[in-house]
Design an enzyme around this catalytic site. Structure first.
Site, short mmCIF file in Angstrom:
data_model
loop_
_atom_site.label_atom_id
_atom_site.label_comp_id
_atom_site.label_asym_id
_atom_site.label_seq_id
_atom_site.Cartn_x
_atom_site.Cartn_y
_atom_site.Cartn_z
N LYS A 111 1.33 -8.93 -3.43
CA LYS A 111 0.05 -9.61 -3.17
C LYS A 111 0.07 -11.09 -3.52
O LYS A 111 -0.75 -11.85 -3.01
CB LYS A 111 -1.08 -8.90 -3.93
CG LYS A 111 -1.35 -7.54 -3.33
CD LYS A 111 -2.62 -6.92 -3.80
CE LYS A 111 -2.86 -5.65 -3.00
NZ LYS A 111 -3.87 -4.80 -3.53
N LYS A 192 3.22 -0.28 5.11
CA LYS A 192 2.10 0.66 4.96
C LYS A 192 0.83 0.12 5.62
O LYS A 192 0.64 -1.11 5.68
CB LYS A 192 1.87 0.97 3.47
CG LYS A 192 1.14 -0.08 2.72
CD LYS A 192 0.72 0.36 1.32
CE LYS A 192 0.00 -0.83 0.71
NZ LYS A 192 -0.37 -0.76 -0.65
N LYS A 195 -5.50 -2.81 4.16
CA LYS A 195 -6.82 -3.34 4.51
C LYS A 195 -6.76 -4.76 5.03
O LYS A 195 -7.74 -5.27 5.54
CB LYS A 195 -7.71 -3.35 3.27
CG LYS A 195 -8.02 -1.97 2.78
CD LYS A 195 -8.95 -2.03 1.60
CE LYS A 195 -8.91 -0.70 0.90
NZ LYS A 195 -9.95 -0.49 -0.06
P1 TYM Z 1 -7.07 0.82 -2.70
O1 TYM Z 1 -8.52 0.44 -2.67
O2 TYM Z 1 -6.09 -0.15 -2.12
O3 TYM Z 1 -6.85 2.20 -1.95
C1 TYM Z 1 -7.65 3.34 -2.22
C2 TYM Z 1 -6.79 4.58 -2.13
O4 TYM Z 1 -6.17 4.67 -0.84
C3 TYM Z 1 -4.76 4.88 -1.01
N1 TYM Z 1 -4.05 4.20 0.10
C4 TYM Z 1 -3.17 4.80 0.91
N2 TYM Z 1 -2.72 6.07 0.98
C5 TYM Z 1 -1.83 6.37 1.96
N3 TYM Z 1 -1.38 5.47 2.87
C6 TYM Z 1 -1.80 4.18 2.85
N4 TYM Z 1 -1.37 3.31 3.75
C7 TYM Z 1 -2.73 3.80 1.83
N5 TYM Z 1 -3.36 2.63 1.53
C8 TYM Z 1 -4.15 2.89 0.46
C9 TYM Z 1 -4.41 4.25 -2.34
O5 TYM Z 1 -3.24 4.81 -2.85
C10 TYM Z 1 -5.65 4.57 -3.16
O6 TYM Z 1 -5.54 5.86 -3.72
N6 TYM Z 1 -5.83 -0.14 -7.43
C11 TYM Z 1 -6.45 0.84 -6.54
C12 TYM Z 1 -7.91 1.12 -6.85
C13 TYM Z 1 -8.17 1.59 -8.24
C14 TYM Z 1 -7.89 2.88 -8.76
C15 TYM Z 1 -8.38 2.83 -10.09
C16 TYM Z 1 -7.29 4.00 -8.24
C17 TYM Z 1 -8.75 0.86 -9.21
N7 TYM Z 1 -8.90 1.61 -10.34
C18 TYM Z 1 -8.24 3.96 -10.93
C19 TYM Z 1 -7.17 5.12 -9.06
C20 TYM Z 1 -7.65 5.09 -10.38
C21 TYM Z 1 -6.41 0.27 -5.13
O7 TYM Z 1 -6.28 -0.90 -4.92
O8 TYM Z 1 -6.65 1.20 -4.17
#
Ligand code: TYM
Length: 326
Positions: A111, A192, A195
């Site tokens: 990032k 992957k 967003k």
């Molecule tokens: P975030 O907001 O990017 O994504 C949310 C969830 O979606 C999953 N994900 C994917 N799974 C499969 N294929 C993909 N291409 C893909 N893109 C995203 C992510 O693995 C995630 O589960 N840091 C985290 C948010 C967070 C969090 C937490 C998660 C903050 N605090 C505590 C778990 C526990 C994040 O940026 O997810």
């Protein structure tokens, strides 16, 4: 009953990767565990943002989560910034995480590379994530594959804290699905799905119209040859479609390939499965979007429930750290 916690950032729209990698598990776990789910708006501040867009995206994301099947009566659903303990605990996590550990996080490298402005918080972000998880005595964290490293770090921080200051935090584990753990970009199947606005044609959003979903999937990049088989190394495009089809229909990617001979048939079957999966979600979302005040009330109730657990954990952490009682 096991405690489950997970979070999602309100940035850029919810996509198929989020849904198949994490959100589907969120929904099923709410009936088998004491589930706590969070719209992590503080995490969205780590990169430059527009305040009005963030406010709208936070509300809309909460509505999408309810539309996919989260029931605020059967789980705790809230917005991170409404529970102040998250920021407070994050400092303690920063003091417990090693600089070298944070430096090894691959998401920071991805990032920060090529960005004009890299905030200090983008670097310490995994400490805030550890705080999110550890505040709730979490046993299981349903996430996609890309979060595995952050959950490992959270475990290491919890163990280190407990060794230094006495038993305080529960050590959590990641729950990662068999199909859909890493949904790839439809145009660049070796990256992957994400967003970022960089590949709109490669990213299917949960709120995309059926005709848009169909177009994106039918124009997805496939591989040389013509055989439909699950082989991510040799056939990343086809394997991605099989993973999506499998996750959308509740079967393994290998099983999803049964009976499909041609790329065109695979695309048609995948598009249809995704459109059918999204149809009820979109209908429910549009109903919820018509009454934002109701969503606000549900989120306030969720924050009250979350605060009760988080404040008890913080009291324990403060006492064990030796912070003087107020
Ligand atoms: P975030 O907001 O990017 O994504 C949310 C969830 O979606 C999953 N994900 C994917 N799974 C499969 N294929 C993909 N291409 C893909 N893109 C995203 C992510 O693995 C995630 O589960 N840091 C985290 C948010 C967070 C969090 C937490 C998660 C903050 N605090 C505590 C778990 C526990 C994040 O940026 O997810």
């Amino acid at each position: 009953m096991a405690r489950v916690f997970s979070g999602i950032k309100p940035t850029g729209g919810v996509h198929l990767g989020n849904h198949l990698g994490a959100l589907q598990n969120w929904v099923s776990l709410q009936d088998r565990a004491d589930a706590v789910y969070c719209v992590v708006d503080l995490h969205a501040l780590t990169v430059p943002h527009d305040p009005d867009e963030l406010r709208a995206a936070t509300l809309s994301l909460a509505q999408i989560l309810i539309a996919i099947g989260l029931d605020p009566d059967r789980c705790t659903l809230f917005v991170q910034s409404h529970v102040h303990e998250h920021s407070e605990c994050a400092w303690i996590m920063e003091c417990t995480a090693a600089f070298g550990e944070l430096r090894r996080m691959t998401q920071f490298k991805d990032k920060s590379e090529g960005s004009d402005f890299v905030s200090g918080a983008l670097f310490t972000y995994p400490a805030l994530q550890a705080s999110d998880i550890l505040l709730y005595d979490t046993n299981q964290v349903p996430v996609g594959e890309d979060q595995r490293q952050h959950i490992e770090l959270t475990r290491d921080i919890a163990v280190r804290f407990n060794n230094r200051y006495g038993d305080t935090f529960v050590v959590p584990e990641a729950v990662i699905p068999e199909a859909g753990a890493r949904v790839m970009d439809l145009q660049h199947p070796t990256a992957k799905m994400s967003k970022s606005d960089e590949s709109p044609q490669g990213t299917v959003l949960l709120l995309d119209e059926p005709s848009v979903v169909e177009k994106k999937i039918k124009r997805s990049v496939t591989d040389s040859g013509s055989e439909v088989r699950y082989d991510p190394a040799e056939k990343p495009g086809v394997s991605n479609l099989l993973a999506i089809l499998g996750a959308a229909t509740g079967q393994s990617p290998q099983r999803a390939a049964d009976g499909i001979e041609r790329y065109g048939d695979l695309k048609a079957a995948t598009a249809e499965a995704v459109i059918e999966m999204l149809r009820p979600i979109q209908e429910r979302y549009h109903e919820l979007a018509a009454d934002p005040a109701e969503t606000g009330r549900l989120l306030a109730k969720g924050a009250d429930k979350a605060r009760q657990v988080a404040s008890a954990t913080m009291a324990r952490a403060r006492a064990n750290l030796g912070l003087l009682e107020a």
